[in-house]
Structure formats: structure tokens, C-alpha cells
Design an enzyme around this catalytic site. Structure first.
Site, PDB file in Angstrom:
ATOM      1  N   SER A   1       3.281  -2.132  10.367  1.00 21.73           N
ATOM      2  CA  SER A   1       4.735  -2.172  10.597  1.00 21.73           C
ATOM      3  C   SER A   1       5.357  -3.529  10.260  1.00 21.73           C
ATOM      4  O   SER A   1       6.233  -3.999  10.992  1.00 21.73           O
ATOM      5  CB  SER A   1       5.061  -1.747  12.032  1.00 21.73           C
ATOM      6  OG  SER A   1       4.666  -0.403  12.237  1.00 21.73           O
TER       7      SER A   1
ATOM      8  N   GLY B   1       2.395   2.263  10.791  1.00 19.45           N
ATOM      9  CA  GLY B   1       3.358   3.352  10.643  1.00 19.45           C
ATOM     10  C   GLY B   1       4.023   3.766  11.943  1.00 19.45           C
ATOM     11  O   GLY B   1       4.677   4.800  12.010  1.00 19.45           O
TER      12      GLY B   1
ATOM     13  N   ASN C   1       0.870  -1.173   0.000  1.00 16.17           N
ATOM     14  CA  ASN C   1       0.000   0.000   0.000  1.00 16.17           C
ATOM     15  C   ASN C   1       0.912   1.229   0.000  1.00 16.17           C
ATOM     16  O   ASN C   1       1.485   1.582   1.027  1.00 16.17           O
ATOM     17  CB  ASN C   1      -0.886  -0.048   1.256  1.00 16.17           C
ATOM     18  CG  ASN C   1      -1.729   1.200   1.426  1.00 16.17           C
ATOM     19  OD1 ASN C   1      -1.809   2.038   0.527  1.00 16.17           O
ATOM     20  ND2 ASN C   1      -2.352   1.325   2.592  1.00 16.17           N
TER      21      ASN C   1
ATOM     22  N   GLU D   1      -6.852   4.787   7.746  1.00 15.67           N
ATOM     23  CA  GLU D   1      -6.599   6.212   7.459  1.00 15.67           C
ATOM     24  C   GLU D   1      -7.813   6.838   6.774  1.00 15.67           C
ATOM     25  O   GLU D   1      -8.112   8.017   6.983  1.00 15.67           O
ATOM     26  CB  GLU D   1      -5.323   6.351   6.603  1.00 15.67           C
ATOM     27  CG  GLU D   1      -4.084   6.113   7.456  1.00 15.67           C
ATOM     28  CD  GLU D   1      -2.909   5.506   6.732  1.00 15.67           C
ATOM     29  OE1 GLU D   1      -2.861   5.555   5.491  1.00 15.67           O
ATOM     30  OE2 GLU D   1      -2.017   4.967   7.423  1.00 15.67           O
TER      31      GLU D   1
ATOM     32  N   HIS E   1      -9.627   1.355   4.731  1.00 18.29           N
ATOM     33  CA  HIS E   1      -8.358   1.505   5.448  1.00 18.29           C
ATOM     34  C   HIS E   1      -8.551   2.450   6.639  1.00 18.29           C
ATOM     35  O   HIS E   1      -9.317   3.409   6.561  1.00 18.29           O
ATOM     36  CB  HIS E   1      -7.277   2.054   4.499  1.00 18.29           C
ATOM     37  CG  HIS E   1      -5.913   1.990   5.100  1.00 18.29           C
ATOM     38  ND1 HIS E   1      -5.464   2.942   5.987  1.00 18.29           N
ATOM     39  CD2 HIS E   1      -4.920   1.075   4.974  1.00 18.29           C
ATOM     40  CE1 HIS E   1      -4.241   2.609   6.381  1.00 18.29           C
ATOM     41  NE2 HIS E   1      -3.882   1.485   5.781  1.00 18.29           N
TER      42      HIS E   1
ATOM     43  N   GLU F   1      -5.566  -4.876  10.525  1.00 16.65           N
ATOM     44  CA  GLU F   1      -4.527  -3.872  10.756  1.00 16.65           C
ATOM     45  C   GLU F   1      -4.818  -3.138  12.058  1.00 16.65           C
ATOM     46  O   GLU F   1      -5.615  -2.189  12.075  1.00 16.65           O
ATOM     47  CB  GLU F   1      -4.506  -2.866   9.608  1.00 16.65           C
ATOM     48  CG  GLU F   1      -4.195  -3.488   8.267  1.00 16.65           C
ATOM     49  CD  GLU F   1      -3.593  -2.461   7.311  1.00 16.65           C
ATOM     50  OE1 GLU F   1      -2.464  -2.692   6.866  1.00 16.65           O
ATOM     51  OE2 GLU F   1      -4.235  -1.442   7.046  1.00 16.65           O
TER      52      GLU F   1
ATOM     53  N   LYS G   1       0.166   4.263  -0.339  1.00 13.42           N
ATOM     54  CA  LYS G   1      -0.482   5.450   0.249  1.00 13.42           C
ATOM     55  C   LYS G   1      -0.252   6.674  -0.661  1.00 13.42           C
ATOM     56  O   LYS G   1      -0.211   6.517  -1.877  1.00 13.42           O
ATOM     57  CB  LYS G   1       0.007   5.673   1.685  1.00 13.42           C
ATOM     58  CG  LYS G   1      -0.161   4.381   2.515  1.00 13.42           C
ATOM     59  CD  LYS G   1      -0.005   4.580   3.991  1.00 13.42           C
ATOM     60  CE  LYS G   1      -0.201   3.229   4.701  1.00 13.42           C
ATOM     61  NZ  LYS G   1      -0.125   3.325   6.137  1.00 13.42           N
TER      62      LYS G   1
HETATM   63  P1  PGA Z   1       2.723   0.281   7.664  1.00 15.82           P
HETATM   64  O1  PGA Z   1       1.272   0.483   7.005  1.00 15.82           O
HETATM   65  O2  PGA Z   1       3.282  -1.030   7.101  1.00 15.82           O
HETATM   66  O3  PGA Z   1       3.523   1.465   7.224  1.00 15.82           O
HETATM   67  O4  PGA Z   1       2.531   0.191   9.126  1.00 15.82           O
HETATM   68  C1  PGA Z   1       0.396  -0.600   6.799  1.00 15.82           C
HETATM   69  C2  PGA Z   1      -0.895  -0.102   6.202  1.00 15.82           C
HETATM   70  O5  PGA Z   1      -1.387   0.948   6.600  1.00 15.82           O
HETATM   71  O6  PGA Z   1      -1.486  -0.753   5.309  1.00 15.82           O
END
Ligand code: PGA
Length: 250
Positions: free
Chosen positions: A213, A173, A9, A97, A95, A167, A11
Site C-alpha cells: 500500500s 492491497g 508490480n 501472492e 511474492h 512486504e 500483477k
Molecule cells: P500494493 O501491492 O502496493 O497494491 O499493496 C504491493 C505488492 O504486492 O507488491
């Protein structure tokens, strides 16, 4: 036997030119990987370039979101068919976010899930609790709400084609990864919810990815858990070397 799936992803990162460069670096690193669906999810503006760059490779294309209507006066949105005709086979929905910054709810995820399935896309439905929810001991309630809300009205035949990404929001992140045990526990719980909504036969077919992460150092042990069928990778998918190592951790 569920086929593992690892999705990157990206983003709101990566221009078209950078996408081509990343794909060219990644292709030789994963060329010998067989039996894993490897999906790249660029921003909308890099879909076409990524689609061209992955031609004749074992890489697949996905988008990060879509709208549920087919067309019309919805400024800024794209439809499932637009994604399909841009070469996407997958689409990430709900997601955290998007839930946090763009008003996504279980109801809007459900509408998008219906539209994506109707158009023939493979949805990756994201679910996960926030830190304060885990601390309050309501992780299972949140996961139950996310899953039952998203899958409202979705038939058993349809559900087997959906991918779920667990997640935990506190792990996205942040560098904090759920332990393999914590992740497996929630993955098994998600499969239990699906068994209740459908039956165990259908529930066993649904692929459930872990996200939050993921790094080359922790991928293999997470992917080794019985109910973890791959990963949704954010930060570490932006570098070909680390993403390839994660893919090979399956
Ligand atoms: P990350 O993000 O691996 O940077 O923690 C995962 C995601 O949001 O899909």
C-alpha cells in the site's frame, strides 16, 4: 551508498496496448529522475511491448516470476533466459501472492534465486509476515525463515546483487501501510540476518525495498528510513501520475 530502486508490480493487469500507453504517460513524468532504478514488472504477455516502449528511457524491465529449469516440458512456465532475451533485467521471486495461491515455498524461492542469479538477472526476493503471524508475535521468526530459506547456498559475492522486498502481507492491497517505524524495524532486522549469514560489509550492499500500500502520500517518509532503499509498488503503479510521484519520493 545503495542506489534506491522503485519497482512497479503490475500483477495480472495491463494488456500490451495498455502497457504502451502507461509507459508513454510515465516517461516524461520521470525523465529527469536520476540516481534511482525505476523498474516496471508487467505480466509475461506484455513484456515485449513494454520492452519496446521503454527503449531510450530511464525505465528498466522486470518480470513477476520465473521457473528454475532452463527449458523442457513445464507447461505454462518461463525460464530465466527467456526473460533475459525479452529484455528483462529484474525478476520478482516469492511474492506473497505466489506463496498463497501457487504453492511457492522458501525452497522453491531458493531454487529460483539460484537460477536467476546464474542467468544474470537481478532477483527481487519478497519476504513478509501475515497478519496472524504479526499478531502472534512471530514476525521475526517468519522473516528469518524467509531470508535464510531463500539464501541457502547463495555466496556473499552473489548476495550483494540481490534486492529484497519486505512486504507485510497484511499491508498488500489493503490500504494498511506499515508505519515507517514498523517497516524500518524489520528492514534493520533483515540486514542483521544478512550480517549473520555473510558479514556486515556484504549486508550493507543489499538493497531492501518496502512494499504494501505505498502511495504518493506515504512514500517519502517510508523511503526516508535508513534501511529502506525504495519500494515495490502494486496498485499505485498502475497509474502513471501516482507511480511517478512515488518514484520522486525517494
Ligand atoms: P500494493 O501491492 O502496493 O497494491 O499493496 C504491493 C505488492 O504486492 O507488491
Amino acid at each position: 551508498m545503495r542506489k534506491p530502486i522503485v519497482a512497479g508490480n503490475w500483477k495480472m493487469n495491463i494488456t500490451s496496448a495498455e502497457a504502451v500507453q502507461l509507459v508513454e504517460e510515465l516517461k516524461p513524468l520521470v525523465a529527469d529522475v536520476d540516481g534511482v532504478d525505476i523498474v516496471l514488472c508487467p505480466p509475461f504477455s506484455s513484456l515485449e511491448a513494454t520492452c519496446k516502449a521503454i527503449r531510450d528511457s530511464n525505465l528498466l524491465l522486470g518480470a513477476q516470476d520465473m521457473f528454475w529449469e532452463e527449458s523442457g516440458a513445464y507447461t505454462g512456465e518461463v525460464s530465466a533466459r527467456m526473460l533475459l532475451t525479452s529484455g528483462c533485467r529484474y525478476v520478482i521471486l516469492g511474492h506473497s501472492e505466489r506463496r498463497a495461491y501457487f504453492g511457492e515455498t522458501n525452497q522453491t524461492v531458493n531454487k529460483k534465486l539460484n537460477a536467476a542469479l546464474g542467468a544474470g538477472l537481478v532477483p527481487i526476493v519478497c519476504v513478509g509476515e501475515r497478519q496472524q503471524e504479526r499478531e502472534a508475535g512471530i514476525t521475526q521468526k517468519i522473516i528469518q525463515d524467509h531470508v535464510t530459506g531463500a539464501f541457502e547456498g547463495i555466496s556473499a559475492e552473489q548476495v550483494s546483487g540481490v534486492v529484497i522486498a519486505y512486504e507485510p502481507v497484511w499491508a498488500i492491497g489493503t490500504g494498511l501501510t506499515a508505519t515507517p517505524g514498523q517497516a524500518q524495524e524489520v528492514h534493520a532486522f533483515i540486514r542483521q540476518i544478512l550480517t549473520g549469514l555473510y558479514n556486515s560489509n556484504w549486508a550493507q550492499q543489499v538493497r531492501i525495498q518496502y512494499g504494501g500500500s505505498i502511495k504518493p502520500e506515504n512514500a517519502a517518509v517510508l523511503f526516508g528510513q535508513p534501511d529502506i532503499d525504495g519500494g515495490l509498488v502494486g496498485g499505485a503503479s498502475l497509474a502513471a501520475g501516482s507511480f511517478a510521484k512515488i518514484v520522486k519520493g525517494v
